[in-house]
Every structure is written in C-alpha cells, then in structure tokens.
Motif scaffolding. Structure first.
Motif, PDB file in Angstrom:
ATOM      1  N   VAL A 166      13.253  13.200   3.906  1.00 40.49           N
ATOM      2  CA  VAL A 166      13.396  11.412   3.796  1.00 40.49           C
ATOM      3  C   VAL A 166      12.634  10.991   5.047  1.00 40.49           C
ATOM      4  N   TRP A 167      12.384   9.830   4.947  1.00 36.08           N
ATOM      5  CA  TRP A 167      11.386   9.142   6.004  1.00 36.08           C
ATOM      6  C   TRP A 167      12.298   9.210   7.286  1.00 36.08           C
ATOM      7  N   PRO A 168      11.621   9.613   8.298  1.00 37.12           N
ATOM      8  CA  PRO A 168      12.377   9.865   9.921  1.00 37.12           C
ATOM      9  C   PRO A 168      12.522   8.446  10.375  1.00 37.12           C
ATOM     10  N   ALA A 169      13.676   8.470  11.375  1.00 35.93           N
ATOM     11  CA  ALA A 169      13.740   7.280  12.191  1.00 35.93           C
ATOM     12  C   ALA A 169      14.212   7.724  13.593  1.00 35.93           C
ATOM     13  N   LYS A 170      14.334   6.944  14.504  1.00 31.98           N
ATOM     14  CA  LYS A 170      14.244   7.167  15.859  1.00 31.98           C
ATOM     15  C   LYS A 170      15.878   7.611  16.015  1.00 31.98           C
ATOM     16  N   LYS A 171      15.924   8.616  17.046  1.00 28.96           N
ATOM     17  CA  LYS A 171      17.333   8.913  17.623  1.00 28.96           C
ATOM     18  C   LYS A 171      17.342   9.088  19.033  1.00 28.96           C
ATOM     19  N   GLU A 172      18.141   7.995  19.829  1.00 30.54           N
ATOM     20  CA  GLU A 172      18.140   7.809  21.396  1.00 30.54           C
ATOM     21  C   GLU A 172      16.949   7.681  21.652  1.00 30.54           C
ATOM     22  N   ALA A 193       7.830  15.339  -2.779  1.00 32.69           N
ATOM     23  CA  ALA A 193       7.556  14.305  -1.792  1.00 32.69           C
ATOM     24  C   ALA A 193       6.361  13.684  -2.502  1.00 32.69           C
ATOM     25  N   TYR A 194       5.236  14.237  -2.635  1.00 34.81           N
ATOM     26  CA  TYR A 194       3.972  13.764  -2.973  1.00 34.81           C
ATOM     27  C   TYR A 194       4.223  12.952  -4.243  1.00 34.81           C
ATOM     28  N   ASN A 195       5.126  13.434  -5.373  1.00 31.41           N
ATOM     29  CA  ASN A 195       5.167  12.527  -6.298  1.00 31.41           C
ATOM     30  C   ASN A 195       6.516  11.682  -6.302  1.00 31.41           C
ATOM     31  N   GLY A 196       7.170  11.572  -5.200  1.00 26.48           N
ATOM     32  CA  GLY A 196       8.270  11.059  -4.996  1.00 26.48           C
ATOM     33  C   GLY A 196       8.220   9.874  -3.633  1.00 26.48           C
ATOM     34  N   ASN A 197       9.096  10.313  -2.818  1.00 29.36           N
ATOM     35  CA  ASN A 197       9.368   9.088  -1.559  1.00 29.36           C
ATOM     36  C   ASN A 197       8.052   9.174  -0.716  1.00 29.36           C
ATOM     37  N   ARG A 198       7.265  10.168  -0.608  1.00 28.06           N
ATOM     38  CA  ARG A 198       6.150  10.396   0.206  1.00 28.06           C
ATOM     39  C   ARG A 198       6.652  10.403   1.735  1.00 28.06           C
ATOM     40  N   ALA A 199       7.837  11.170   1.888  1.00 32.05           N
ATOM     41  CA  ALA A 199       8.440  11.460   3.258  1.00 32.05           C
ATOM     42  C   ALA A 199       7.562  12.617   3.564  1.00 32.05           C
ATOM     43  N   PRO A 200       7.167  12.485   4.996  1.00 32.33           N
ATOM     44  CA  PRO A 200       6.460  13.592   5.572  1.00 32.33           C
ATOM     45  C   PRO A 200       7.122  14.913   5.592  1.00 32.33           C
ATOM     46  N   LYS A 203      15.573   8.101  -1.404  1.00 34.21           N
ATOM     47  CA  LYS A 203      16.244   9.420  -1.048  1.00 34.21           C
ATOM     48  C   LYS A 203      15.259  10.449  -1.389  1.00 34.21           C
ATOM     49  N   VAL A 204      15.598  11.782  -1.308  1.00 28.20           N
ATOM     50  CA  VAL A 204      14.854  13.134  -1.638  1.00 28.20           C
ATOM     51  C   VAL A 204      14.256  12.927  -2.828  1.00 28.20           C
ATOM     52  N   GLY A 205      12.903  13.028  -2.986  1.00 25.46           N
ATOM     53  CA  GLY A 205      12.074  13.256  -4.279  1.00 25.46           C
ATOM     54  C   GLY A 205      12.193  11.806  -5.151  1.00 25.46           C
ATOM     55  N   GLN A 236       0.890  -1.307   0.009  1.00 26.67           N
ATOM     56  CA  GLN A 236      -0.164  -0.215  -0.199  1.00 26.67           C
ATOM     57  C   GLN A 236       0.849   1.129   0.016  1.00 26.67           C
ATOM     58  N   LYS A 237       0.740   2.026  -0.857  1.00 24.73           N
ATOM     59  CA  LYS A 237       1.039   3.369  -1.086  1.00 24.73           C
ATOM     60  C   LYS A 237       0.933   4.450   0.292  1.00 24.73           C
ATOM     61  N   PRO A 238       1.938   4.968   0.893  1.00 25.84           N
ATOM     62  CA  PRO A 238       1.778   5.622   2.024  1.00 25.84           C
ATOM     63  C   PRO A 238       1.146   6.926   1.862  1.00 25.84           C
ATOM     64  N   PRO A 239       0.242   7.311   2.868  1.00 23.98           N
ATOM     65  CA  PRO A 239      -0.387   8.712   2.525  1.00 23.98           C
ATOM     66  C   PRO A 239       0.644   9.804   2.603  1.00 23.98           C
ATOM     67  N   GLN A 240       0.512  11.019   2.219  1.00 21.83           N
ATOM     68  CA  GLN A 240       1.616  12.148   2.328  1.00 21.83           C
ATOM     69  C   GLN A 240       0.998  13.082   3.431  1.00 21.83           C
ATOM     70  N   PHE A 241       2.053  12.836   4.477  1.00 24.24           N
ATOM     71  CA  PHE A 241       1.673  13.463   5.639  1.00 24.24           C
ATOM     72  C   PHE A 241       2.329  15.148   5.547  1.00 24.24           C
ATOM     73  N   VAL A 242       1.504  15.926   6.039  1.00 22.58           N
ATOM     74  CA  VAL A 242       2.024  17.279   6.121  1.00 22.58           C
ATOM     75  C   VAL A 242       1.938  17.837   7.731  1.00 22.58           C
TER      76      VAL A 242
END
Length: 443
Positions: free
Chosen positions: A268-274, A333-340, A399-401, A86-92
């Motif tokens: 890009v899609w986020p990750a956890k830090k600490e 993002a919307y047309n690419g990686n869908r990163a928030p 990656k970006v886009g 499933q394609k992820p939604p585009q979060f803003v």
C-alpha cells in the motif's frame, strides 16, 4: 492475485513464517564475503562494467580526504508533482543490505545490470566494510566489547574494491544508505535491545568509518575520495534483521534521516512514522503456497530450504518461485493501486545463486515496462515529499491491488494544485510496449 482470505496478518508472518525475520545474515568471520577479507581475488568492474567517469566539477575534500563535495549528484532527476487526475508511475525499489564488493563480484555485476535496464538502486553499506581488521578496535559497538562484529571487518584489497563500486554507483545516480556496522541480532545485545543513545552512537560510527577510511587504512591514502558528503548523502537505512526500528528511528530523525526501510508492511502507499517515511519490506505471494513472505531473498530462502545450501535439485525451482512471486506482487500493484514495490536483497550466492538470478530476471521484466520507474529510496522519498498532501492521502485509501473504481482521472481529480516541484522525471516512451509479465506470470 492471491485471494485476500489467503493473505496472512503481519503479526502471524513475523512470528510463524519468518522466524529470524529478514535475517540479512551477512558473512561471518571466516566467510568469503566483505566481512572477512573481501575481494581477495576480485577485480573491480566485473563483466565489462567500467567505473563511472570522475566528477567534472571542483572536488572539495572533506576531513582527511576520504570523502569530498563534488556538486549535485549526476543522473538524479528532480521529482515532479502529479497533476490533478494524473495516474502515478509505478515505482520499484531494489535495495541491497550490507553492500560490499567481494570475490563474488555481485556489487559490480548488479551495477551493470541496473545500467542496462535504466534502474537506480539503494546500497545499504555496512560501515565496518571500510574498516580494516587491524583497526577493528576502533569500533565500539553498543553492549559489546570493542572490536566485535558479527560480520567481521575487511582487508585493504576488499576496501579498495568496495570503494571503487561505491564511487561508481553514486556517479551512476544510485543511493548510498547504511546497514550500520556489526550486524548484531537477537536478544543478547542485538540491535533490538539498543537505546536511542546507543543507536546514535552506532549511526555516528557508521558515518565515521565512511568519512575516515584513509586514516584507518593508510595504504589507501592515494585512492580517490568518495565523491559525496556522507553527512548529506546519508538519509536512510535498514536495520539488521529488521530489529530495533523504533529506537533507531527516534535517533535517526535527529541526525538527518528522511526514511527507514526496517519495517514489515503490505503493498500500500507509504506514510510517515515519527516524522520520517516508513518504506517497509512488503508481504508478497509465494506461488504454490498458501501464505505470503517478505519481499527479500533471505525470506524466500528461509521458507524454501531454511539453509543457504539446500537441495541442488530444487535451486532452479526456488529461484523461479521467488521471481514469479515478485512479478505477481508487481502485477497487482501495476494494474491496481500503483503502490511502490520494495524489494530487498543481499550480495550472496545462497542456494547456488538462484536468488540473484531471480532478482536479475525481475529487473529485466519490470524495469522495462511502460510507466515504471526503478528508483532508489532517495528518489522515492523526493517524489513523496513533492506531492500534495491530499494526493497522498487519497492514494493511501487504496488497499492491496485495489484499482480506483472510477478510474485514475476521477479518483485523483482535485487532490491538489498542479504546481510542479521540479523538473520532470523522464517517462518511458508512450510507444514502448508494456511487455509480458505484468500480471505476475513467469516472464
């Protein structure tokens, strides 16, 4: 989309393009803002934006009655795990630093704008905006004398109007985070020099001012409580000037925080830090310029005029440039990686209010697009926590886009079980037109 060769490395942006990084300047003593007698002539609920209805369930007062547990937050849909393929939604995410209602009435205005475009947002409240000037000595900032704040304090009227907006914002489904208290920046006692223990003190005090405004402002004892338990509501923050993230996170992750938005990153899609989600401001295009800047009104202003009172003849151009830069970032993002897409703002009328116009026009364009969800950081964090680890890992390779070459179905096939993590988040109707501007054009 800006060519990759023209994108600036993060370190270069921090040191060369945005000296004073995300200034989050906030009003200083004597300014016409929440830190200096907010709302001197303001009226809550500006522009017909009436306060949200009071909670219908039982109200269980907490402490002195400044806050209360009123049940689950309304208008906050549960997150849903993506199905395989499933394609992820585009979060803003639209977020506001040092949120308070002053004579500009921007808090109430943008609360109405968010409702108009079905958006939820995050308001990072400065705790001292609920502390009256005459009680300023109650604030004991790290490395500074008691009663000191670089954004001042408030008066009874300003506190009342800010409380009105905070109540209504939460009942509308928005998030109340923290921008901490005194907004100290720089090497001389700024937040970037604070230890983990000093950050714990600052966080505790920010909570205390929210949980104890009735005690600190006796004239407001008859006011309704904030309809949430702030110890549970507070799960994230943005530091002043984006400084001090490392030690703040080390303190915050022991105090119930689930995310931080004090960093600098790419789309890009986020990750956890600490142990908590790192949801940074992002580098976005500056149309007509050969560099990118952070996705915040202050940073566009800094790179355009370097002052909040720049050439009036350029105000419209500067606002358009910010709007179009955000739309280009959205489009890739919307047309690419869908990163928030993470956007930060201030309730300020810098350069004639042009950045507030830019934000509003951006919301109008992006929040009405198909498959787009304009959400708070809390909602985004809930969604990320609901996903299969393999899904997030695969998204993190884009990656970006970058759009998945085999398409979303093949790219995310087999990344995790389809077991739902909750009730579905309502999607936009399939027959709703995508509208214009998704490619970054000036909508």
């Amino acid at each position: 989309m800006m060519a990759a060769t023209k994108r600036i490395a993060l370190g270069a942006v921090v040191t060369a393009l945005v000296a004073g990084l995300a200034g989050c300047s906030g009003p200083g003593p004597g300014a016409d803002g929440p830190g200096a007698g907010a709302g001197k002539e303001s009226a809550p609920g500006a522009e017909g934006n009436s306060p949200a209805a009071a909670p219908k369930g039982p109200v269980n007062l907490i402490g002195d009655g400044s806050t209360a547990f009123t049940g689950a937050q309304p208008k906050l849909p549960a997150a849903k795990r993506l199905k395989p393929g499933q394609k992820p939604p585009q979060f803003v995410v639209f977020s506001w630093d040092g949120a308070g209602e002053d004579s500009q009435k921007l808090f109430s205005h943008f609360r109405a704008v968010a409702k108009k475009y079905d958006a939820k947002m995050t308001y990072f409240l400065s705790g001292v905006y609920l502390l009256p000037e005459e009680k300023k000595e109650l604030y004991d900032p790290p490395q500074h004398a008691a009663g000191r704040s670089d954004i001042g304090f408030n008066d009874t009227k300003g506190i009342r109007h800010t409380l009105t907006e905070l109540r209504a914002a939460w009942l509308d489904g928005n998030e109340i985070g923290t921008h901490f208290n005194g907004h100290f920046c720089g090497p001389d006692g700024g937040v970037g020099t604070w230890s983990v223990e000093e950050w714990k003190s600052e966080i505790s005090q920010a909570k205390a001012f929210v949980k104890g405004w009735k005690t600190n402002a006796p004239a407001l004892k008859g006011e309704a409580p904030l309809p949430f338990d702030y110890d549970k509501e507070l799960i994230g923050a943005r530091t002043p000037c984006l400084e001090g993230q490392k030690n703040m996170v080390a303190a915050a992750r022991t105090m119930g925080f689930r995310y931080d938005s004090s960093g600098v990153g790419n789309q890009v899609w986020p990750a956890k830090k600490e142990g908590i989600w790192d949801l940074p401001l992002q580098l976005v295009p500056v149309p007509g310029r050969a560099f990118e800047t952070l996705s915040m009104d202050y940073n566009f202003m800094f790179n355009q005029s370097g002052t909040t009172q720049g050439d009036p003849g350029k105000h419209e151009y500067w606002g358009n440039q910010m709007r179009d830069g955000l739309l280009q970032a959205f489009g890739r993002a919307y047309n690419g990686n869908r990163a928030p897409l993470i956007i930060g703002n201030h309730f300020e009328s810098w350069n004639g209010g042009t950045y507030m116009r830019a934000v509003e026009e951006t919301m109008k364009t992006v929040c009405t697009q198909r498959d787009v969800q304009c959400v708070s950081f809390r909602q985004l964090t809930d969604w990320l926590d609901a996903q299969a680890p393999a899904t997030l890992a695969k998204l993190g390779t884009l990656k970006v886009g970058q759009k998945p070459e085999p398409g979303w179905t093949a790219f995310l096939a087999g990344t995790g079980p389809a077991k739902p993590a909750g009730s579905p988040v309502p999607a936009r109707p399939a027959d709703q037109p995508a509208g214009k501007g998704a490619d970054g054009s000036a909508g």
